[in-house]
Scaffold this active site. Structure first.
Site, PDB file in Angstrom:
ATOM      1  N   PHE A  16       0.776  -1.401  -0.129  1.00  0.00           N
ATOM      2  CA  PHE A  16       0.025  -0.003  -0.010  1.00  0.00           C
ATOM      3  C   PHE A  16       0.867   1.141   0.014  1.00  0.00           C
ATOM      4  O   PHE A  16       0.486   2.141  -0.896  1.00  0.00           O
ATOM      5  CB  PHE A  16      -0.848   0.079   1.265  1.00  0.00           C
ATOM      6  CG  PHE A  16      -1.983   0.929   1.159  1.00  0.00           C
ATOM      7  CD1 PHE A  16      -2.854   0.593   0.009  1.00  0.00           C
ATOM      8  CD2 PHE A  16      -2.565   1.894   1.987  1.00  0.00           C
ATOM      9  CE1 PHE A  16      -4.101   1.495  -0.212  1.00  0.00           C
ATOM     10  CE2 PHE A  16      -3.550   2.784   1.727  1.00  0.00           C
ATOM     11  CZ  PHE A  16      -4.438   2.593   0.347  1.00  0.00           C
ATOM     12  N   GLY A  17       1.861   1.190   0.795  1.00  0.00           N
ATOM     13  CA  GLY A  17       2.901   2.301   0.695  1.00  0.00           C
ATOM     14  C   GLY A  17       3.657   2.666  -0.714  1.00  0.00           C
ATOM     15  O   GLY A  17       3.428   3.691  -1.013  1.00  0.00           O
ATOM     16  N   LYS A 115      -4.275   0.600   9.087  1.00  0.00           N
ATOM     17  CA  LYS A 115      -5.998   0.292   9.540  1.00  0.00           C
ATOM     18  C   LYS A 115      -5.770  -0.845  10.709  1.00  0.00           C
ATOM     19  O   LYS A 115      -5.795  -1.870  10.089  1.00  0.00           O
ATOM     20  CB  LYS A 115      -6.674  -0.349   8.641  1.00  0.00           C
ATOM     21  CG  LYS A 115      -6.871   0.779   7.321  1.00  0.00           C
ATOM     22  CD  LYS A 115      -7.542   0.149   6.090  1.00  0.00           C
ATOM     23  CE  LYS A 115      -7.736   1.215   4.939  1.00  0.00           C
ATOM     24  NZ  LYS A 115      -8.300   0.825   3.819  1.00  0.00           N
ATOM     25  N   LYS A 201     -12.974  -3.599  10.275  1.00  0.00           N
ATOM     26  CA  LYS A 201     -13.530  -4.549   9.070  1.00  0.00           C
ATOM     27  C   LYS A 201     -12.345  -5.550   8.612  1.00  0.00           C
ATOM     28  O   LYS A 201     -12.649  -6.651   8.029  1.00  0.00           O
ATOM     29  CB  LYS A 201     -13.337  -3.501   7.747  1.00  0.00           C
ATOM     30  CG  LYS A 201     -12.305  -2.617   7.241  1.00  0.00           C
ATOM     31  CD  LYS A 201     -11.255  -3.421   6.360  1.00  0.00           C
ATOM     32  CE  LYS A 201     -10.201  -2.477   5.837  1.00  0.00           C
ATOM     33  NZ  LYS A 201      -9.203  -3.446   4.921  1.00  0.00           N
ATOM     34  N   THR A 258     -12.999  -5.782   1.419  1.00  0.00           N
ATOM     35  CA  THR A 258     -12.460  -6.712   2.215  1.00  0.00           C
ATOM     36  C   THR A 258     -13.085  -8.173   2.403  1.00  0.00           C
ATOM     37  O   THR A 258     -12.226  -9.161   2.659  1.00  0.00           O
ATOM     38  CB  THR A 258     -11.650  -6.260   3.352  1.00  0.00           C
ATOM     39  OG1 THR A 258     -13.027  -5.802   4.102  1.00  0.00           O
ATOM     40  CG2 THR A 258     -10.874  -5.066   3.125  1.00  0.00           C
TER      41      THR A 258
END
Length: 369
Positions: A16-17, A115, A201, A258
């Site tokens: 993600f980074g 998250k 989530k 997700t």
């Protein structure tokens, strides 16, 4: 929209980074991508490719990989934006390392995309920031969340996210940095709700993956997602978050994503557990961090402190020793599914009263609210 070129440091070179660094570099910003791996930095700067996730993607040439040492004072001094793409369990130590390098009279814009909830303290990232950098910095921090798989972002698939801050002006500035025709940003003044939704989530995605691994189909998935959303909203309401946040991108949007795709690391964990694999083996071979595993431990304590009855979330961990009920003993997956379906009928919509529980009082005190 007139765009000002920024110098941006992305802490964390995971999938993600890296994908956000690529997005920002492709938007003509000057991006530095920090990794603890010298091998990664050398390879990336020579080929603009990753040796870990997203190995087939050609990254923007506006990115420079830095590391393995922590970024230097000279680099921090010229940074306009610090983007934290570090798993929640590593946020505190990295903020502590960063603190002596920061000029608090000219702070960069801080954006967090992790998250999770810290397992040992039950703290959200907002609280960790307040602990390490003070309440003023926490109130100005921004949080990006929403349905956004890295593999699709680098392919410029249309993506929408929420960017939240207690200082709405900061959320707007972060949105302007990220906003592109293929990456749409919506602002929010509810970082507590956005953070809790993003953390919770991941736990429900493990359950959804386990349900598919047991052979359950669309009816089951729809039921799980809907009831998970209800549980998430109840926790948010108890914390004083806006219940409408859970009907947005960071809530139901990210939850659907997700809980429905094998691209989700947490979903994959649940599916493999249902197939009988051991959690240690799964985490060793997953290739990236599934934050839902650690978050499930913290969430168990949060639920107990809030005195809420959340049967799906509670099914993930046992209360006695915090071992994951079906994550660490795969034989319990089917038993847990049967237990959930045998619970008595209750009202479908039932939000708690806004009484200040211990986690809420702690958070408000840290933020000076």
């Amino acid at each position: 929209m007139q765009r000002t070129v920024k110098s941006i440091l992305v802490l964390g070179a995971g999938s993600f980074g890296s994908c956000l660094a690529d997005h920002l570099g492709d938007s003509d910003h000057h991006v530095y991508l920090w990794s603890r791996s010298k091998e990664f930095c050398d390879h990336f700067n020579q080929h603009y490719r990753s040796i870990h996730q997203l190995k087939d993607h050609q990254f923007s040439t506006h990115i420079t990989a830095v590391g393995p040492q922590f970024p230097s004072q000279s680099l921090i001094d010229k940074i306009d934006i610090l983007l934290f793409a570090i798993p929640t369990e590593g946020v505190r130590s990295n903020l502590a390392a960063l603190k002596p390098l920061l000029n608090f009279e000219r702070l960069p814009l801080l954006i967090f995309v992790n998250k999770g909830i810290e397992a040992s303290t039950q703290c959200m990232t907002l609280e960790i920031i307040a602990d390490e950098l003070g309440p003023g910095v926490a109130k100005a921090a921004t949080f990006l969340s929403g349905p956004s798989f890295a593999k699709e972002i680098v392919r410029r698939q249309p993506t929408s996210v929420a960017i939240a801050s207690l200082t709405l002006e900061r959320a707007q500035k972060a949105a302007e940095v990220f906003h592109q025709p293929w990456f749409r940003c919506y602002t929010s003044d509810d970082p507590i709700g956005v953070e809790l939704a993003g953390a919770m989530k991941n736990v429900y995605a493990i359950v959804a993956g386990a349900a598919e691994g047991l052979g359950f189909e669309n009816n089951t998935r729809a039921s799980l997602i809907t009831r998970a959303l209800s549980e998430m909203t109840r926790v948010g309401k108890a914390y004083g978050a806006n219940p409408l946040t859970y009907l947005g991108l960071a809530g139901v949007g990210d939850l659907i994503l997700t809980c429905s795709s094998p691209l989700s690391r947490n979903y994959t964990v649940g599916k493999r557990l249902a197939a009988g694999e051991k959690i240690d083996d799964i985490l060793k071979t997953l290739g990236s961090v599934a934050e839902g595993v650690a978050t499930s431990k913290a969430l168990k304590s949060v639920i107990e402190d809030l005195e809420l009855d959340l049967p799906i979330a509670n099914s993930v961990r046992r209360a006695d020793d915090f071992s994951v009920a079906f994550v660490y003993t795969g034989k319990d997956v089917k038993e847990r599914a049967q237990w959930l379906m045998s619970l008595p009928s209750v009202p479908e919509l039932d939000l708690p009263e806004n009484e200040l529980s211990e986690p809420v009082r702690r958070l408000r005190a840290k933020l000076g609210m």
